[in-house]
Motif scaffolding. Structure first.
Motif, PDB file in Angstrom:
ATOM      1  N   GLY A 104       0.752  -1.023  -0.016  1.00 56.77           N
ATOM      2  CA  GLY A 104      -0.520  -0.248  -0.037  1.00 56.77           C
ATOM      3  C   GLY A 104       0.378   1.115  -0.088  1.00 56.77           C
ATOM      4  O   GLY A 104      -0.017   2.529  -0.695  1.00 56.77           O
ATOM      5  N   MET A 105       2.238   1.053   0.373  1.00 61.16           N
ATOM      6  CA  MET A 105       3.067   2.366   0.695  1.00 61.16           C
ATOM      7  C   MET A 105       3.553   2.571  -0.381  1.00 61.16           C
ATOM      8  O   MET A 105       4.374   4.039  -1.355  1.00 61.16           O
ATOM      9  CB  MET A 105       4.259   2.237   1.393  1.00 61.16           C
ATOM     10  CG  MET A 105       5.168   1.303   1.733  1.00 61.16           C
ATOM     11  SD  MET A 105       6.522   1.426   2.773  1.00 61.16           S
ATOM     12  CE  MET A 105       6.870   2.712   2.202  1.00 61.16           C
ATOM     13  N   THR A 106       4.073   1.568  -1.747  1.00 57.89           N
ATOM     14  CA  THR A 106       4.615   1.394  -2.911  1.00 57.89           C
ATOM     15  C   THR A 106       3.482   2.608  -3.926  1.00 57.89           C
ATOM     16  O   THR A 106       2.994   3.202  -3.905  1.00 57.89           O
ATOM     17  CB  THR A 106       4.081   0.186  -3.559  1.00 57.89           C
ATOM     18  OG1 THR A 106       4.508  -0.901  -2.316  1.00 57.89           O
ATOM     19  CG2 THR A 106       5.120   0.085  -4.762  1.00 57.89           C
ATOM     20  N   PRO A 107       4.057   3.882  -4.731  1.00 58.11           N
ATOM     21  CA  PRO A 107       4.379   4.633  -5.531  1.00 58.11           C
ATOM     22  C   PRO A 107       3.425   3.799  -6.884  1.00 58.11           C
ATOM     23  O   PRO A 107       3.431   2.955  -7.014  1.00 58.11           O
ATOM     24  CB  PRO A 107       5.652   5.050  -6.306  1.00 58.11           C
ATOM     25  CG  PRO A 107       6.240   4.964  -4.963  1.00 58.11           C
ATOM     26  CD  PRO A 107       6.117   3.818  -4.437  1.00 58.11           C
ATOM     27  N   LEU A 108       2.642   4.494  -6.853  1.00 59.31           N
ATOM     28  CA  LEU A 108       1.508   4.037  -8.247  1.00 59.31           C
ATOM     29  C   LEU A 108       2.551   3.488  -9.583  1.00 59.31           C
ATOM     30  O   LEU A 108       1.507   2.754  -9.824  1.00 59.31           O
ATOM     31  CB  LEU A 108       0.243   4.765  -8.720  1.00 59.31           C
ATOM     32  CG  LEU A 108      -1.111   4.241  -9.203  1.00 59.31           C
ATOM     33  CD1 LEU A 108      -1.662   3.433  -8.626  1.00 59.31           C
ATOM     34  CD2 LEU A 108      -1.471   5.817  -9.897  1.00 59.31           C
ATOM     35  N   LEU A 109       3.610   4.328 -10.430  1.00 58.48           N
ATOM     36  CA  LEU A 109       3.508   3.501 -11.065  1.00 58.48           C
ATOM     37  C   LEU A 109       4.626   2.471 -10.991  1.00 58.48           C
ATOM     38  O   LEU A 109       4.901   1.280 -11.747  1.00 58.48           O
ATOM     39  CB  LEU A 109       4.601   4.872 -11.867  1.00 58.48           C
ATOM     40  CG  LEU A 109       5.618   4.375 -12.810  1.00 58.48           C
ATOM     41  CD1 LEU A 109       4.855   4.460 -13.982  1.00 58.48           C
ATOM     42  CD2 LEU A 109       6.441   5.470 -12.933  1.00 58.48           C
ATOM     43  N   ALA A 110       5.751   2.630  -9.554  1.00 60.88           N
ATOM     44  CA  ALA A 110       6.335   1.190  -9.132  1.00 60.88           C
ATOM     45  C   ALA A 110       5.094   0.204  -8.757  1.00 60.88           C
ATOM     46  O   ALA A 110       5.708  -1.385  -9.941  1.00 60.88           O
ATOM     47  CB  ALA A 110       6.678   1.202  -8.157  1.00 60.88           C
ATOM     48  N   ARG A 111       4.176   0.583  -8.417  1.00 66.03           N
ATOM     49  CA  ARG A 111       2.847  -0.890  -8.445  1.00 66.03           C
ATOM     50  C   ARG A 111       2.531  -1.633  -9.097  1.00 66.03           C
ATOM     51  O   ARG A 111       2.842  -2.772 -10.110  1.00 66.03           O
ATOM     52  CB  ARG A 111       1.664  -0.214  -7.565  1.00 66.03           C
ATOM     53  CG  ARG A 111       0.482  -0.903  -6.942  1.00 66.03           C
ATOM     54  CD  ARG A 111      -0.562  -0.819  -6.305  1.00 66.03           C
ATOM     55  NE  ARG A 111       0.157   0.040  -5.559  1.00 66.03           N
ATOM     56  CZ  ARG A 111      -0.730   0.902  -4.579  1.00 66.03           C
ATOM     57  NH1 ARG A 111      -2.082   0.497  -4.848  1.00 66.03           N
ATOM     58  NH2 ARG A 111      -0.382   1.711  -3.673  1.00 66.03           N
ATOM     59  N   SER A 112       2.074  -0.432 -10.344  1.00 64.67           N
ATOM     60  CA  SER A 112       2.055  -0.787 -11.967  1.00 64.67           C
ATOM     61  C   SER A 112       2.521  -1.746 -12.267  1.00 64.67           C
ATOM     62  O   SER A 112       3.070  -2.949 -13.220  1.00 64.67           O
ATOM     63  CB  SER A 112       1.479   0.482 -12.796  1.00 64.67           C
ATOM     64  OG  SER A 112       1.178   0.285 -14.030  1.00 64.67           O
ATOM     65  N   THR A 113       4.668  -1.340 -12.518  1.00 67.65           N
ATOM     66  CA  THR A 113       5.367  -1.326 -12.940  1.00 67.65           C
ATOM     67  C   THR A 113       5.240  -2.943 -12.506  1.00 67.65           C
ATOM     68  O   THR A 113       5.123  -3.751 -13.324  1.00 67.65           O
ATOM     69  CB  THR A 113       6.564  -0.948 -13.121  1.00 67.65           C
ATOM     70  OG1 THR A 113       6.081   0.082 -13.113  1.00 67.65           O
ATOM     71  CG2 THR A 113       7.631  -2.087 -13.284  1.00 67.65           C
ATOM     72  N   LEU A 114       5.682  -3.483 -11.218  1.00 66.07           N
ATOM     73  CA  LEU A 114       5.590  -4.296 -10.245  1.00 66.07           C
ATOM     74  C   LEU A 114       4.807  -5.772 -10.331  1.00 66.07           C
ATOM     75  O   LEU A 114       4.988  -6.747 -11.066  1.00 66.07           O
ATOM     76  CB  LEU A 114       5.687  -4.495  -9.188  1.00 66.07           C
ATOM     77  CG  LEU A 114       7.291  -3.330  -8.667  1.00 66.07           C
ATOM     78  CD1 LEU A 114       6.882  -3.482  -6.980  1.00 66.07           C
ATOM     79  CD2 LEU A 114       8.199  -4.538  -9.287  1.00 66.07           C
ATOM     80  N   GLY A 115       3.306  -5.042 -10.864  1.00 66.00           N
ATOM     81  CA  GLY A 115       2.507  -5.903 -11.317  1.00 66.00           C
ATOM     82  C   GLY A 115       2.347  -6.352 -12.729  1.00 66.00           C
ATOM     83  O   GLY A 115       1.865  -7.750 -12.756  1.00 66.00           O
ATOM     84  N   ARG A 116       2.760  -5.619 -13.246  1.00 68.68           N
ATOM     85  CA  ARG A 116       3.456  -6.550 -14.913  1.00 68.68           C
ATOM     86  C   ARG A 116       4.369  -7.453 -15.007  1.00 68.68           C
ATOM     87  O   ARG A 116       4.192  -8.526 -14.972  1.00 68.68           O
ATOM     88  CB  ARG A 116       3.183  -5.640 -16.196  1.00 68.68           C
ATOM     89  CG  ARG A 116       2.187  -4.600 -16.143  1.00 68.68           C
ATOM     90  CD  ARG A 116       2.521  -3.758 -17.200  1.00 68.68           C
ATOM     91  NE  ARG A 116       3.504  -3.060 -17.097  1.00 68.68           N
ATOM     92  CZ  ARG A 116       3.676  -1.618 -16.597  1.00 68.68           C
ATOM     93  NH1 ARG A 116       1.999  -1.280 -16.340  1.00 68.68           N
ATOM     94  NH2 ARG A 116       4.399  -0.641 -16.465  1.00 68.68           N
TER      95      ARG A 116
END
Length: 298
Positions: A104-116
């Motif tokens: 939840g503390m991960t920035p949105l851009l990093a979260r999207s990248t890590l999700g991919r």
């Protein structure tokens, strides 16, 4: 300065670092939890937060508290530390959903990248391999057996580095062992839940063999304790038998708890939407409130 005194001094220095690390983890966890609780439909329940914090306390007790200094004098204390690091602390920490909270503390851009990255086939295969029941059972069993072989055991007592590696392996393989049982976010079930009953039963066997050997042995298996001061009036052989009986009892009782919970869940009526929460949240998509579920030992 003797090696034993030098080790105690180094252990104290390390315990300070460990204490600060655990306090930082606890503060970050609570900060994220408090900041997201009001606006999240899938907020972590208070009991899970308490579980995570309790697990950190147990890690500190085993690794950084004054208790840690006595495992070089009593095998019973060593066994208590082993149980805290492998059997008690890991499931409590995993029940607290730390990956979900810190995600939840991960920035949105990093979260999207890590999700991919997470959804790439090779990453999924590696994740399945490293959390497979075979690897998790094998890693924890081999760690348990190897570090109780007298030669390696003596290394853990006499060497600061060996002792640190031993404790780290106990804790790390403890997390691995409990992962398929707890199935914390973002893990997915790879087999029928009834197989966890067999998994837990088989996990008791290495402990039963080791503790049975130590209890019924008429000789001291770890001669290193002959050269340490005796505490609590225990002889070396009595200390060995007490430690083995403690492991035998605690492991059996602790493993019975998730086995009973899983059995009751298997006998209860099935509910739908069991896996909706896991992948949708990791990929950044909306999480249906009806899909939010507790990922304890089901």
């Amino acid at each position: 300065m003797s090696p034993h005194v030098h080790f105690d001094h180094s252990s104290w220095e390390f315990s300070v670092s460990l204490t600060l690390t655990l306090l930082l983890a606890a503060c970050l966890y609570l900060r994220i939890l408090i900041s997201t609780r009001s606006g999240s439909a899938a907020a972590i329940p208070a009991w899970k937060a308490s579980s995570f914090l309790s697990g950190l306390v147990l890690v500190w007790m085993a690794w950084g508290s004054p208790l840690a200094a006595y495992d070089h004098s009593l095998l019973t204390v060593h066994m208590i530390k082993h149980l805290l690091l492998m059997t008690f602390a890991p499931p409590l920490i995993l029940l607290g959903e730390p990956i979900k909270v810190f995600w939840g503390m991960t920035p949105l851009l990093a979260r999207s990248t890590l999700g991919r990255v997470w959804h790439r086939p090779i990453v999924q295969r590696l994740a399945r391999i490293f959390t497979s029941v075979v690897l998790c059972w094998t890693a924890s069993s081999l760690t348990l057996i190897a570090w109780h072989v007298p030669t390696l055991f003596a290394l853990g007592v006499r060497s600061e580095i060996g002792h640190t590696v031993e404790q780290a392996m106990f804790f790390g393989t403890g997390l691995l062992f409990w992962w398929p049982v707890i199935q914390p976010w973002p893990s997915t079930s790879t087999g029928p839940r009834w197989s966890m009953l067999l998994y837990l039963f088989l996990a008791t066997l290495p402990c039963d063999i080791l503790s049975g050997f130590l209890v019924f042995s008429d000789r001291v298996v770890y001669p290193v304790y002959f050269s340490t001061p005796r505490l609590l009036g225990f002889s070396v052989l009595e200390d060995q038998q007490c430690a083995a009986a403690l492991m035998w009892t605690c492991v059996t009782l602790v493993y019975l708890v998730p086995a009973a919970i899983i059995s009751s869940k298997l006998l209860a009526p099935r509910t739908s939407h069991e896996h909706d929460l896991q992948q949708s949240q990791f990929s950044g998509g909306p999480v249906p409130q009806s899909a939010a579920r507790s990922l304890e030992v089901v």
